[in-house]
Design a protein around this motif. Structure first.
Motif, PDB file in Angstrom:
ATOM      1  N   GLU A 223       0.810  -1.205   0.025  1.00  0.00           N
ATOM      2  CA  GLU A 223       0.378   0.029  -0.082  1.00  0.00           C
ATOM      3  C   GLU A 223       1.009   1.434   0.088  1.00  0.00           C
ATOM      4  O   GLU A 223       0.754   2.479  -0.743  1.00  0.00           O
ATOM      5  N   THR A 224       1.685   1.281   0.805  1.00  0.00           N
ATOM      6  CA  THR A 224       2.815   2.273   0.762  1.00  0.00           C
ATOM      7  C   THR A 224       4.469   2.450  -0.185  1.00  0.00           C
ATOM      8  O   THR A 224       4.773   3.459  -0.609  1.00  0.00           O
ATOM      9  N   ALA A 225       4.703   1.048  -1.186  1.00  0.00           N
ATOM     10  CA  ALA A 225       5.839   0.809  -0.889  1.00  0.00           C
ATOM     11  C   ALA A 225       6.007  -0.212  -1.506  1.00  0.00           C
ATOM     12  O   ALA A 225       4.925  -0.614  -2.608  1.00  0.00           O
ATOM     13  N   TYR A 226       7.122   0.048  -2.598  1.00  0.00           N
ATOM     14  CA  TYR A 226       7.248  -1.132  -4.002  1.00  0.00           C
ATOM     15  C   TYR A 226       8.308  -2.291  -2.828  1.00  0.00           C
ATOM     16  O   TYR A 226       9.714  -1.695  -2.231  1.00  0.00           O
ATOM     17  N   VAL A 227       8.448  -3.511  -3.192  1.00  0.00           N
ATOM     18  CA  VAL A 227       9.925  -3.568  -2.519  1.00  0.00           C
ATOM     19  C   VAL A 227      10.082  -4.629  -3.782  1.00  0.00           C
ATOM     20  O   VAL A 227       9.353  -5.651  -4.517  1.00  0.00           O
ATOM     21  N   GLN A 228      11.964  -4.192  -4.117  1.00  0.00           N
ATOM     22  CA  GLN A 228      12.496  -5.207  -5.319  1.00  0.00           C
ATOM     23  C   GLN A 228      13.640  -5.650  -4.401  1.00  0.00           C
ATOM     24  O   GLN A 228      14.041  -5.738  -3.796  1.00  0.00           O
ATOM     25  N   ILE A 229      13.028  -7.678  -5.239  1.00  0.00           N
ATOM     26  CA  ILE A 229      14.255  -8.104  -4.308  1.00  0.00           C
ATOM     27  C   ILE A 229      15.504  -8.292  -5.335  1.00  0.00           C
ATOM     28  O   ILE A 229      15.565  -7.782  -6.735  1.00  0.00           O
ATOM     29  N   VAL A 230      16.785  -7.978  -4.644  1.00  0.00           N
ATOM     30  CA  VAL A 230      18.016  -7.764  -5.503  1.00  0.00           C
ATOM     31  C   VAL A 230      18.518  -8.537  -5.871  1.00  0.00           C
ATOM     32  O   VAL A 230      19.210  -9.814  -7.053  1.00  0.00           O
ATOM     33  N   GLU A 231      19.532  -9.349  -4.540  1.00  0.00           N
ATOM     34  CA  GLU A 231      19.372 -11.009  -4.707  1.00  0.00           C
ATOM     35  C   GLU A 231      18.808 -12.007  -3.775  1.00  0.00           C
ATOM     36  O   GLU A 231      18.504 -11.071  -3.049  1.00  0.00           O
ATOM     37  N   MET A 232      19.190 -13.493  -3.931  1.00  0.00           N
ATOM     38  CA  MET A 232      18.835 -14.419  -3.289  1.00  0.00           C
ATOM     39  C   MET A 232      19.743 -15.437  -2.969  1.00  0.00           C
ATOM     40  O   MET A 232      19.910 -15.384  -3.328  1.00  0.00           O
ATOM     41  N   GLY A 233      19.357 -15.413  -1.563  1.00  0.00           N
ATOM     42  CA  GLY A 233      20.621 -16.723  -1.548  1.00  0.00           C
ATOM     43  C   GLY A 233      19.731 -18.159  -0.706  1.00  0.00           C
ATOM     44  O   GLY A 233      18.410 -18.010  -0.640  1.00  0.00           O
ATOM     45  N   LYS A 234      20.590 -18.778  -0.044  1.00  0.00           N
ATOM     46  CA  LYS A 234      20.292 -19.708   0.651  1.00  0.00           C
ATOM     47  C   LYS A 234      18.926 -19.648   1.663  1.00  0.00           C
ATOM     48  O   LYS A 234      17.904 -20.052   1.664  1.00  0.00           O
ATOM     49  N   ARG A 235      19.504 -18.763   3.095  1.00  0.00           N
ATOM     50  CA  ARG A 235      18.672 -18.125   3.875  1.00  0.00           C
ATOM     51  C   ARG A 235      18.380 -16.729   3.580  1.00  0.00           C
ATOM     52  O   ARG A 235      17.038 -15.806   4.583  1.00  0.00           O
ATOM     53  N   LEU A 236      19.010 -15.745   3.674  1.00  0.00           N
ATOM     54  CA  LEU A 236      18.679 -14.597   3.323  1.00  0.00           C
ATOM     55  C   LEU A 236      18.339 -13.748   1.146  1.00  0.00           C
ATOM     56  O   LEU A 236      18.765 -14.505   0.706  1.00  0.00           O
ATOM     57  N   ILE A 237      17.891 -12.406   2.260  1.00  0.00           N
ATOM     58  CA  ILE A 237      17.633 -12.001   0.756  1.00  0.00           C
ATOM     59  C   ILE A 237      17.703 -10.291   0.679  1.00  0.00           C
ATOM     60  O   ILE A 237      17.566  -9.976   1.978  1.00  0.00           O
ATOM     61  N   HIS A 238      18.078 -10.438  -0.383  1.00  0.00           N
ATOM     62  CA  HIS A 238      18.810  -8.453  -0.305  1.00  0.00           C
ATOM     63  C   HIS A 238      17.528  -7.735  -1.281  1.00  0.00           C
ATOM     64  O   HIS A 238      17.077  -8.139  -2.532  1.00  0.00           O
ATOM     65  N   TYR A 239      16.923  -6.912  -0.969  1.00  0.00           N
ATOM     66  CA  TYR A 239      15.726  -6.039  -1.288  1.00  0.00           C
ATOM     67  C   TYR A 239      16.042  -4.192  -1.181  1.00  0.00           C
ATOM     68  O   TYR A 239      16.619  -3.898  -0.484  1.00  0.00           O
ATOM     69  N   LYS A 240      15.116  -3.964  -1.678  1.00  0.00           N
ATOM     70  CA  LYS A 240      15.340  -2.189  -1.885  1.00  0.00           C
ATOM     71  C   LYS A 240      13.535  -1.813  -1.630  1.00  0.00           C
ATOM     72  O   LYS A 240      12.523  -2.459  -2.571  1.00  0.00           O
ATOM     73  N   MET A 241      13.880  -0.995  -1.006  1.00  0.00           N
ATOM     74  CA  MET A 241      12.203  -0.858  -1.034  1.00  0.00           C
ATOM     75  C   MET A 241      11.679   0.833  -1.057  1.00  0.00           C
ATOM     76  O   MET A 241      11.623   1.973  -0.307  1.00  0.00           O
ATOM     77  N   PRO A 242      11.759   1.090  -2.822  1.00  0.00           N
ATOM     78  CA  PRO A 242      11.340   2.164  -2.775  1.00  0.00           C
ATOM     79  C   PRO A 242      10.139   2.573  -2.734  1.00  0.00           C
ATOM     80  O   PRO A 242       9.343   1.913  -2.634  1.00  0.00           O
ATOM     81  N   ARG A 243       9.443   3.852  -2.044  1.00  0.00           N
ATOM     82  CA  ARG A 243       7.885   4.425  -2.528  1.00  0.00           C
ATOM     83  C   ARG A 243       7.443   4.463  -3.740  1.00  0.00           C
ATOM     84  O   ARG A 243       6.742   4.386  -3.690  1.00  0.00           O
ATOM     85  N   GLU A 244       7.983   4.972  -4.778  1.00  0.00           N
ATOM     86  CA  GLU A 244       8.114   5.030  -5.921  1.00  0.00           C
ATOM     87  C   GLU A 244       8.312   4.260  -7.430  1.00  0.00           C
ATOM     88  O   GLU A 244       9.595   3.978  -6.521  1.00  0.00           O
ATOM     89  N   LEU A 245       8.273   4.370  -7.771  1.00  0.00           N
ATOM     90  CA  LEU A 245       9.069   3.919  -9.327  1.00  0.00           C
ATOM     91  C   LEU A 245       9.829   4.291  -9.475  1.00  0.00           C
ATOM     92  O   LEU A 245       9.387   5.413  -9.944  1.00  0.00           O
ATOM     93  N   GLY A 246      11.026   4.047 -10.066  1.00  0.00           N
ATOM     94  CA  GLY A 246      12.291   4.817 -10.794  1.00  0.00           C
ATOM     95  C   GLY A 246      12.921   5.263  -9.444  1.00  0.00           C
ATOM     96  O   GLY A 246      13.696   6.437 -10.200  1.00  0.00           O
ATOM     97  N   GLN A 247      12.499   5.570  -7.833  1.00  0.00           N
ATOM     98  CA  GLN A 247      13.203   6.200  -7.502  1.00  0.00           C
ATOM     99  C   GLN A 247      14.769   6.079  -6.722  1.00  0.00           C
ATOM    100  O   GLN A 247      14.660   4.445  -7.539  1.00  0.00           O
ATOM    101  N   ARG A 248      15.111   7.196  -6.992  1.00  0.00           N
ATOM    102  CA  ARG A 248      17.689   6.220  -6.895  1.00  0.00           C
ATOM    103  C   ARG A 248      17.254   6.143  -5.884  1.00  0.00           C
ATOM    104  O   ARG A 248      16.434   7.286  -5.057  1.00  0.00           O
ATOM    105  N   ALA A 249      18.786   6.114  -5.422  1.00  0.00           N
ATOM    106  CA  ALA A 249      19.369   6.042  -4.056  1.00  0.00           C
ATOM    107  C   ALA A 249      18.828   5.579  -3.151  1.00  0.00           C
ATOM    108  O   ALA A 249      18.667   6.182  -2.130  1.00  0.00           O
ATOM    109  N   VAL A 250      17.940   4.713  -3.208  1.00  0.00           N
ATOM    110  CA  VAL A 250      17.484   3.593  -1.682  1.00  0.00           C
ATOM    111  C   VAL A 250      18.503   2.113  -1.646  1.00  0.00           C
ATOM    112  O   VAL A 250      19.219   1.957  -1.821  1.00  0.00           O
ATOM    113  N   LYS A 251      18.334   2.447  -0.651  1.00  0.00           N
ATOM    114  CA  LYS A 251      19.987   1.653   0.276  1.00  0.00           C
ATOM    115  C   LYS A 251      18.851   0.345   0.202  1.00  0.00           C
ATOM    116  O   LYS A 251      18.063  -0.120   0.110  1.00  0.00           O
ATOM    117  N   THR A 252      19.684  -0.884   0.039  1.00  0.00           N
ATOM    118  CA  THR A 252      19.655  -1.880  -0.097  1.00  0.00           C
ATOM    119  C   THR A 252      19.700  -2.902   1.586  1.00  0.00           C
ATOM    120  O   THR A 252      20.430  -2.257   2.141  1.00  0.00           O
TER     121      THR A 252
END
Length: 78
Positions: free
Chosen positions: A21-50
């Motif tokens: 409802e409030t943001a997007y969740v983009q999956i960047v990398e996946m391992g066996k147990r951990l996942i790296h993701y970014k959570m921008p509020r809008e599509l195309g938003q830059r400088a979002v922390k992983t």
């Protein structure tokens, strides 16, 4: 006898884009147990922390926030 079951959410994969409802969740990398993701509020938003979290934790977050899959990952052709 056939029962009506709702299909579960698709399994998490690299490259997926989920919408809450409030943001997007983009999956960047996946391992066996951990996942790296970014959570921008809008599509195309830059400088979002992983962020890094356990796969089960992110799956639970997506379920509780009723996230919808926006974009499937691109399938690499051999």
């Amino acid at each position: 006898m056939k029962t009506n079951r709702k299909h579960g959410a698709p399994p998490l994969a690299k490259g997926q884009l989920w919408r809450t409802e409030t943001a997007y969740v983009q999956i960047v990398e996946m391992g066996k147990r951990l996942i790296h993701y970014k959570m921008p509020r809008e599509l195309g938003q830059r400088a979002v922390k992983t962020h890094t979290v356990g796969i089960e934790s992110l799956a639970s977050y997506l379920k509780t926030h009723r996230a919808r899959l926006v974009e499937e990952p691109a399938v690499a052709k051999a």
